[in-house]
Design an enzyme around this catalytic site. Structure first.
Site, PDB file in Angstrom:
ATOM      1  CG  PHE A   1      11.973   4.768  -6.729  1.00 14.85           C
ATOM      2  CD1 PHE A   1      12.857   5.280  -5.801  1.00 14.85           C
ATOM      3  CD2 PHE A   1      10.687   5.298  -6.772  1.00 14.85           C
ATOM      4  CE1 PHE A   1      12.493   6.299  -4.925  1.00 14.85           C
ATOM      5  CE2 PHE A   1      10.295   6.321  -5.913  1.00 14.85           C
ATOM      6  CZ  PHE A   1      11.206   6.817  -4.983  1.00 14.85           C
TER       7      PHE A   1
ATOM      8  CE  LYS B   1      16.300 -10.767  -0.542  1.00 13.76           C
ATOM      9  NZ  LYS B   1      14.890 -10.673  -0.209  1.00 13.76           N
TER      10      LYS B   1
ATOM     11  CD  GLU C   1      22.696  -5.514   9.076  1.00 12.49           C
ATOM     12  OE1 GLU C   1      23.803  -5.192   9.532  1.00 12.49           O
ATOM     13  OE2 GLU C   1      22.184  -6.626   9.243  1.00 12.49           O
TER      14      GLU C   1
ATOM     15  N   GLY D   1      15.843  -8.086   6.973  1.00  9.11           N
ATOM     16  CA  GLY D   1      15.252  -6.741   6.953  1.00  9.11           C
ATOM     17  C   GLY D   1      15.914  -5.767   7.902  1.00  9.11           C
TER      18      GLY D   1
ATOM     19  CB  ILE E   1      17.142  -8.077  12.454  1.00 11.08           C
ATOM     20  CG1 ILE E   1      15.656  -8.257  12.773  1.00 11.08           C
ATOM     21  CG2 ILE E   1      18.011  -8.627  13.570  1.00 11.08           C
ATOM     22  CD1 ILE E   1      15.225  -9.704  12.970  1.00 11.08           C
TER      23      ILE E   1
ATOM     24  N   GLY F   1       4.115  -5.956  -0.159  1.00 14.84           N
ATOM     25  CA  GLY F   1       5.507  -5.736  -0.592  1.00 14.84           C
ATOM     26  C   GLY F   1       6.508  -6.588   0.175  1.00 14.84           C
TER      27      GLY F   1
ATOM     28  CE  LYS G   1      16.049 -12.526   3.528  1.00 11.19           C
ATOM     29  NZ  LYS G   1      14.614 -12.543   3.783  1.00 11.19           N
TER      30      LYS G   1
ATOM     31  N   GLY H   1       9.662  -5.388   4.239  1.00 10.87           N
ATOM     32  CA  GLY H   1       8.863  -4.159   4.176  1.00 10.87           C
ATOM     33  C   GLY H   1       9.722  -2.977   3.780  1.00 10.87           C
TER      34      GLY H   1
HETATM   35  N1  HSE Z   1      10.846 -11.563   0.523  1.00 11.27           N
HETATM   36  C1  HSE Z   1      11.661 -11.288   1.649  1.00 11.27           C
HETATM   37  C2  HSE Z   1      10.949 -11.781   2.894  1.00 11.27           C
HETATM   38  C3  HSE Z   1      11.924  -9.814   1.732  1.00 11.27           C
HETATM   39  O1  HSE Z   1       9.744 -12.028   2.815  1.00 11.27           O
HETATM   40  O2  HSE Z   1      11.586 -11.935   3.935  1.00 11.27           O
HETATM   41  C4  HSE Z   1      12.944  -9.424   2.760  1.00 11.27           C
HETATM   42  O3  HSE Z   1      14.183  -9.989   2.505  1.00 11.27           O
END
Ligand code: HSE
Length: 402
Positions: free
Chosen positions: A11, A96, A120, A125, A127, A178, A196, A293
């Site tokens: 969470f 990831k 996804e 994020g 997209i 975050g 990714k 985010g």
């Molecule tokens: N830490 C990653 C970033 C979070 O900044 O893109 C999203 O995957």
């Protein structure tokens, strides 16, 4: 109508975003019935009755229909996903590292247990790139994918270039927002975008590309003189992830690049990401949006939950020919302190050279594997200048790094 029961693990930033997007959604008939978290006695924005502190009480709850795994420990995440699949319960995850490092096994397990996972939220994020790669672009012959796949580093670079904020304060702010991983070296050293890229490239080319096959470095060592060089030449530095196919060979790289204002990447700021897709049939297409985010990534997770409830896993394109991975010659700017002057000798050709009191730089052609070695030296930095189509998107550019 049946209301599906979700067991949630974690969470944190994304977990809360998912919870919030699910609870304000009227289209998806599902609810979170248990949330496994590590720390007791924390005030959380959800009914305290939902929280449990042992993972097994969620995993072994037969009433739960699917799991959403959003913890940041990749080993524990893997064990949760494997146990869930063995029980025939689908999983949505956004981990990831766990996915990239274990994709081959996870594909086998999905086939074995005829149970899907979706992820996804693990790639760029909000997209919707994986979904589109898996469906719409499944029939496309993708020649390259290039972009900005990490929100934190893009946020840091934007703050440095646009607001003259120091690297340290920008990183702190990315953490407070975050965006950054709990271990931010994963972001700033370019590991996170490598994971990714590995996931994306595996989906595109139908062969699992392990992250260890991808060369990466990040923005953590860049010096004032590197930023000054960019600014003096009207360029920005972006941490670019890319995979290209040419002559049946793949080139994969995550590294800082100089980009000019003619390149779409130049205009992507803050935590936004961009994915540019070059297809044989569709030409260039671009997706961009928030790459990190709570709510943006939470929405990506929610959209996977919706697909899972429709029984929809990934198609996993199968390629017939395994493509070798190339060790390319690239054009790069390399800056170094005087004690590392030998760096110059590694270049196969040099187009520009500066020798100064405190540092020097060379721009020219060099093997990517050599860059990978010298970038480990303390005062050496490498930024890809061009030498490939990424700079020539508008074909206005003729000068190497402009
Ligand atoms: N830490 C990653 C970033 C979070 O900044 O893109 C999203 O995957």
């Amino acid at each position: 109508m049946k209301k599906y029961k979700i067991g949630l693990f974690g969470f944190g930033c994304v977990g809360q975003g998912f919870f919030e997007t699910l609870n304000s959604n009227t289209e998806i008939s599902a609810e979170v019935v248990k949330i496994a978290v590590r720390q007791k006695n924390q005030v959380r924005k959800a009914d305290a009755k939902l929280f449990v502190y042992d993972i097994d009480s969620v995993l072994n709850d037969d009433d739960i229909d699917l799991f959403v795994e959003l913890i940041d420990d990749p080993d524990l995440a893997l064990s949760i996903v494997k146990t869930a699949l063995s029980k025939g319960k689908p999983v949505v995850t956004a981990n990831k590292k766990m996915l990239a490092e274990n994709l081959e096994e996870l594909i086998e397990l999905q086939n074995k247990y005829k149970t899907p996972i979706r992820y996804e939220g693990a790639v760029c994020g909000s997209i919707p790139i994986l979904k589109n790669i898996d469906t719409y672009y499944n029939s496309e012959k993708i020649e390259s994918i290039k972009g900005i796949f990490n929100g934190s580093t893009n946020y840091i670079l934007s703050k440095i270039f646009n607001e003259n904020i120091s690297y340290e304060s920008a990183l702190k702010s990315a953490q407070e927002n975050g965006f950054a991983e709990s271990d931010p070296t994963l972001d700033v050293e370019g590991h996170d975008p490598k994971y990714k890229l590995s996931i994306l490239a595996s989906h595109i080319f139908g062969q699992v590309i392990h992250p260890s096959q991808i060369i990466n470095w990040g923005i953590n060592k860049l010096q004032k003189h590197d930023f000054d060089f960019a600014k003096e030449n009207d360029l920005k530095i972006k941490l670019v992830a890319k995979v290209e196919e040419a002559d049946n060979e793949l080139s994969l790289l995550v590294a800082p690049h100089f980009v000019s204002k003619y390149n779409p990447l130049y205009h992507i700021e803050d935590e936004n990401n961009i994915v540019t897709i070059e297809g044989a049939y569709s030409g260039q297409q671009i997706l961009s949006g928030k790459g990190a985010g709570s709510l943006p990534t939470g929405l990506a997770v929610l959209s996977d939950v919706r697909e899972i409830l429709k029984g929809q896993g990934y198609n996993y394109k199968k390629s017939l020919v395994l493509k070798p991975i190339k060790n390319d010659l690239v054009e790069a700017y390399v800056s170094f302190s005087l004690k590392h002057s030998f760096v110059t000798e590694l270049f196969q050709s040099i187009t520009e050279r500066y020798v100064g009191k405190d540092y020097s730089y060379v721009i020219g052609q060099i093997k990517i594997s050599q860059l990978q070695t010298i970038i480990k030296l303390k005062s050496v930095n490498a930024i890809i200048t061009s030498g490939n189509k990424i700079e020539n998107i508008t074909s206005k550019i003729s000068y190497s790094y402009a």
